[in-house]
Design a protein around this motif. Structure first.
Motif, PDB file in Angstrom:
ATOM      1  N   ASN A   1     -15.331  28.371  23.897  1.00 22.26           N
ATOM      2  CA  ASN A   1     -15.300  27.287  24.876  1.00 22.26           C
ATOM      3  C   ASN A   1     -13.874  26.897  25.256  1.00 22.26           C
ATOM      4  O   ASN A   1     -13.586  25.735  25.528  1.00 22.26           O
ATOM      5  CB  ASN A   1     -16.054  26.068  24.349  1.00 22.26           C
ATOM      6  CG  ASN A   1     -15.473  25.538  23.033  1.00 22.26           C
ATOM      7  OD1 ASN A   1     -14.722  26.245  22.363  1.00 22.26           O
ATOM      8  ND2 ASN A   1     -15.836  24.318  22.670  1.00 22.26           N
ATOM      9  N   ALA A   2     -12.974  27.872  25.278  1.00 19.34           N
ATOM     10  CA  ALA A   2     -11.572  27.588  25.595  1.00 19.34           C
ATOM     11  C   ALA A   2     -11.430  26.950  26.973  1.00 19.34           C
ATOM     12  O   ALA A   2     -10.643  26.017  27.165  1.00 19.34           O
ATOM     13  CB  ALA A   2     -10.752  28.877  25.522  1.00 19.34           C
ATOM     14  N   HIS A   3     -12.186  27.446  27.950  1.00 18.75           N
ATOM     15  CA  HIS A   3     -12.104  26.911  29.308  1.00 18.75           C
ATOM     16  C   HIS A   3     -12.444  25.415  29.305  1.00 18.75           C
ATOM     17  O   HIS A   3     -11.726  24.590  29.906  1.00 18.75           O
ATOM     18  CB  HIS A   3     -13.059  27.674  30.216  1.00 18.75           C
ATOM     19  CG  HIS A   3     -12.983  27.278  31.661  1.00 18.75           C
ATOM     20  ND1 HIS A   3     -13.592  26.145  32.159  1.00 18.75           N
ATOM     21  CD2 HIS A   3     -12.357  27.866  32.720  1.00 18.75           C
ATOM     22  CE1 HIS A   3     -13.368  26.045  33.453  1.00 18.75           C
ATOM     23  NE2 HIS A   3     -12.620  27.077  33.814  1.00 18.75           N
ATOM     24  N   GLU A   4     -13.497  25.047  28.622  1.00 15.25           N
ATOM     25  CA  GLU A   4     -13.922  23.645  28.564  1.00 15.25           C
ATOM     26  C   GLU A   4     -12.878  22.772  27.874  1.00 15.25           C
ATOM     27  O   GLU A   4     -12.588  21.657  28.313  1.00 15.25           O
ATOM     28  CB  GLU A   4     -15.259  23.533  27.830  1.00 15.25           C
ATOM     29  CG  GLU A   4     -15.782  22.109  27.711  1.00 15.25           C
ATOM     30  CD  GLU A   4     -17.072  22.037  26.923  1.00 15.25           C
ATOM     31  OE1 GLU A   4     -17.503  20.916  26.610  1.00 15.25           O
ATOM     32  OE2 GLU A   4     -17.630  23.099  26.624  1.00 15.25           O
ATOM     33  N   ILE A   5     -12.294  23.268  26.790  1.00 12.21           N
ATOM     34  CA  ILE A   5     -11.280  22.505  26.065  1.00 12.21           C
ATOM     35  C   ILE A   5     -10.047  22.279  26.935  1.00 12.21           C
ATOM     36  O   ILE A   5      -9.483  21.187  26.980  1.00 12.21           O
ATOM     37  CB  ILE A   5     -10.894  23.233  24.760  1.00 12.21           C
ATOM     38  CG1 ILE A   5     -12.097  23.288  23.819  1.00 12.21           C
ATOM     39  CG2 ILE A   5      -9.729  22.543  24.079  1.00 12.21           C
ATOM     40  CD1 ILE A   5     -11.881  24.182  22.613  1.00 12.21           C
ATOM     41  N   ALA A   6      -9.623  23.323  27.634  1.00 10.04           N
ATOM     42  CA  ALA A   6      -8.447  23.210  28.494  1.00 10.04           C
ATOM     43  C   ALA A   6      -8.687  22.236  29.639  1.00 10.04           C
ATOM     44  O   ALA A   6      -7.808  21.437  29.993  1.00 10.04           O
ATOM     45  CB  ALA A   6      -8.067  24.579  29.037  1.00 10.04           C
ATOM     46  N   LEU A   7      -9.881  22.290  30.232  1.00 10.14           N
ATOM     47  CA  LEU A   7     -10.192  21.392  31.345  1.00 10.14           C
ATOM     48  C   LEU A   7     -10.326  19.954  30.866  1.00 10.14           C
ATOM     49  O   LEU A   7      -9.778  19.021  31.487  1.00 10.14           O
ATOM     50  CB  LEU A   7     -11.478  21.844  32.029  1.00 10.14           C
ATOM     51  CG  LEU A   7     -11.928  20.999  33.232  1.00 10.14           C
ATOM     52  CD1 LEU A   7     -10.859  20.975  34.315  1.00 10.14           C
ATOM     53  CD2 LEU A   7     -13.249  21.540  33.790  1.00 10.14           C
ATOM     54  N   THR A   8     -11.032  19.738  29.755  1.00 15.03           N
ATOM     55  CA  THR A   8     -11.200  18.382  29.225  1.00 15.03           C
ATOM     56  C   THR A   8      -9.863  17.779  28.829  1.00 15.03           C
ATOM     57  O   THR A   8      -9.608  16.592  29.066  1.00 15.03           O
ATOM     58  CB  THR A   8     -12.143  18.410  28.013  1.00 15.03           C
ATOM     59  OG1 THR A   8     -13.411  18.922  28.413  1.00 15.03           O
ATOM     60  CG2 THR A   8     -12.327  17.016  27.435  1.00 15.03           C
ATOM     61  N   GLY A   9      -8.994  18.574  28.233  1.00 20.79           N
ATOM     62  CA  GLY A   9      -7.675  18.080  27.860  1.00 20.79           C
ATOM     63  C   GLY A   9      -6.894  17.607  29.064  1.00 20.79           C
ATOM     64  O   GLY A   9      -6.241  16.551  29.032  1.00 20.79           O
ATOM     65  N   PHE A  10      -6.944  18.385  30.144  1.00 19.37           N
ATOM     66  CA  PHE A  10      -6.253  17.964  31.359  1.00 19.37           C
ATOM     67  C   PHE A  10      -6.872  16.692  31.923  1.00 19.37           C
ATOM     68  O   PHE A  10      -6.153  15.768  32.336  1.00 19.37           O
ATOM     69  CB  PHE A  10      -6.288  19.066  32.412  1.00 19.37           C
ATOM     70  CG  PHE A  10      -5.732  18.621  33.734  1.00 19.37           C
ATOM     71  CD1 PHE A  10      -4.363  18.597  33.948  1.00 19.37           C
ATOM     72  CD2 PHE A  10      -6.568  18.176  34.752  1.00 19.37           C
ATOM     73  CE1 PHE A  10      -3.836  18.153  35.155  1.00 19.37           C
ATOM     74  CE2 PHE A  10      -6.057  17.730  35.952  1.00 19.37           C
ATOM     75  CZ  PHE A  10      -4.682  17.721  36.154  1.00 19.37           C
ATOM     76  N   GLN A  11      -8.184  16.619  31.968  1.00 20.70           N
ATOM     77  CA  GLN A  11      -8.852  15.446  32.534  1.00 20.70           C
ATOM     78  C   GLN A  11      -8.554  14.184  31.723  1.00 20.70           C
ATOM     79  O   GLN A  11      -8.389  13.098  32.295  1.00 20.70           O
ATOM     80  CB  GLN A  11     -10.359  15.689  32.613  1.00 20.70           C
ATOM     81  CG  GLN A  11     -10.736  16.731  33.660  1.00 20.70           C
ATOM     82  CD  GLN A  11     -12.199  17.113  33.609  1.00 20.70           C
ATOM     83  OE1 GLN A  11     -12.816  17.112  32.542  1.00 20.70           O
ATOM     84  NE2 GLN A  11     -12.765  17.473  34.755  1.00 20.70           N
ATOM     85  N   ASN A  12      -8.452  14.308  30.407  1.00 15.31           N
ATOM     86  CA  ASN A  12      -8.091  13.154  29.578  1.00 15.31           C
ATOM     87  C   ASN A  12      -6.687  12.660  29.910  1.00 15.31           C
ATOM     88  O   ASN A  12      -6.440  11.451  29.988  1.00 15.31           O
ATOM     89  CB  ASN A  12      -8.189  13.511  28.100  1.00 15.31           C
ATOM     90  CG  ASN A  12      -9.620  13.675  27.626  1.00 15.31           C
ATOM     91  OD1 ASN A  12     -10.543  13.165  28.259  1.00 15.31           O
ATOM     92  ND2 ASN A  12      -9.810  14.387  26.520  1.00 15.31           N
ATOM     93  N   LEU A  13      -5.759  13.599  30.096  1.00 15.35           N
ATOM     94  CA  LEU A  13      -4.404  13.206  30.474  1.00 15.35           C
ATOM     95  C   LEU A  13      -4.401  12.584  31.864  1.00 15.35           C
ATOM     96  O   LEU A  13      -3.692  11.607  32.121  1.00 15.35           O
ATOM     97  CB  LEU A  13      -3.467  14.409  30.437  1.00 15.35           C
ATOM     98  CG  LEU A  13      -2.018  14.121  30.848  1.00 15.35           C
ATOM     99  CD1 LEU A  13      -1.384  13.112  29.896  1.00 15.35           C
ATOM    100  CD2 LEU A  13      -1.191  15.397  30.878  1.00 15.35           C
ATOM    101  N   ALA A  14      -5.213  13.136  32.777  1.00 14.01           N
ATOM    102  CA  ALA A  14      -5.288  12.596  34.129  1.00 14.01           C
ATOM    103  C   ALA A  14      -5.767  11.143  34.109  1.00 14.01           C
ATOM    104  O   ALA A  14      -5.243  10.292  34.838  1.00 14.01           O
ATOM    105  CB  ALA A  14      -6.211  13.448  34.992  1.00 14.01           C
ATOM    106  N   ARG A  15      -6.761  10.828  33.272  1.00 15.47           N
ATOM    107  CA  ARG A  15      -7.234   9.443  33.164  1.00 15.47           C
ATOM    108  C   ARG A  15      -6.113   8.535  32.684  1.00 15.47           C
ATOM    109  O   ARG A  15      -5.946   7.406  33.173  1.00 15.47           O
ATOM    110  CB  ARG A  15      -8.416   9.371  32.199  1.00 15.47           C
ATOM    111  CG  ARG A  15      -9.665  10.073  32.689  1.00 15.47           C
ATOM    112  CD  ARG A  15     -10.846   9.787  31.771  1.00 15.47           C
ATOM    113  NE  ARG A  15     -11.964  10.666  32.084  1.00 15.47           N
ATOM    114  CZ  ARG A  15     -12.272  11.757  31.412  1.00 15.47           C
ATOM    115  NH1 ARG A  15     -11.553  12.091  30.347  1.00 15.47           N
ATOM    116  NH2 ARG A  15     -13.302  12.504  31.765  1.00 15.47           N
TER     117      ARG A  15
END
Length: 205
Positions: free
Chosen positions: A11-25
């Motif tokens: 699930n690397a794709h999901e982890i990378a996307l979620t990490g970015f979205q958390n920083l974006a928030r």
């Protein structure tokens, strides 16, 4: 032929996307509260592109002219895109005991735009048009050098594109072959090792 992309683990794709979205928030909240330490990033309507393994090349490997293919694989990197273009990279680290990847960093610096520009020109490279290559990232932190690595799948004639900003002993945007790159790195690597005062044996250079 087009450049190929390796398949990230699990699930690397999901982890990378979620990490970015958390920083974006976080950046959006900071701007709403009047804090402007980081640029506000979009949380939605973003996609991840160009997944590639990340490798670290040490100084001792450079001075020994060791094959860059022996460099340590340390993670995965994605380019984060919006409809206006690249805004960041999201990078994961990987363990050596088959642990799942974890978010290492989200980068919004100048390497993001130079990576995006280099990716746009890959299919125009004559060697790429006639061969098969897989995209990797090569980092040489001790020398401040970061490159896109086109690893040849049907041979050993790898290509390396220096990202900007580049150290003064490398030319940003230039495509190097492995021997050319190691020759350019050897002098700076020897000098860096000569003046390195860190305890020996604790970390691999």
């Amino acid at each position: 032929m087009a450049v190929e992309f390796a398949s990230p683990p699990g699930n690397a794709h999901e982890i990378a996307l979620t990490g970015f979205q958390n920083l974006a928030r976080f950046t959006q909240r900071s701007h709403r509260e009047g804090e402007y330490g980081m640029q506000a990033l979009p949380e939605t309507d973003v996609t991840l592109s160009a997944p590639r393994p990340v490798h670290h090349l040490g100084l001792l490997q450079i001075v020994a002219h060791e094959s860059i293919r022996n460099s340590a694989a340390t993670g995965w990197q994605y380019l984060v895109l919006t409809e206006d273009g690249a805004v960041a990279s999201s990078e994961l680290s990987i363990g050596t005991d088959e642990r799942p990847p974890v978010l290492e960093q989200v980068n919004m610096g100048p390497f993001v735009q130079s990576t995006a520009s280099a990716l746009e020109g890959l299919d125009d490279i004559p060697d790429v048009q006639s061969g098969r290559y897989e995209l990797h990232t090569l980092k040489i932190p001790a020398l401040g050098a970061f490159l896109l690595w086109l690893r040849q799948l049907d041979g050993n004639a790898d290509l390396f594109i220096v990202l900007s900003p580049a150290p003064n002993f490398l030319q940003a945007g230039r495509i190097y072959r492995e021997d050319e790159l190691l020759d350019a790195l050897e002098g700076p690597a020897r000098k860096r090792l000569e003046f390195d005062d860190s305890p020996r044996g604790r970390t691999e250079k």
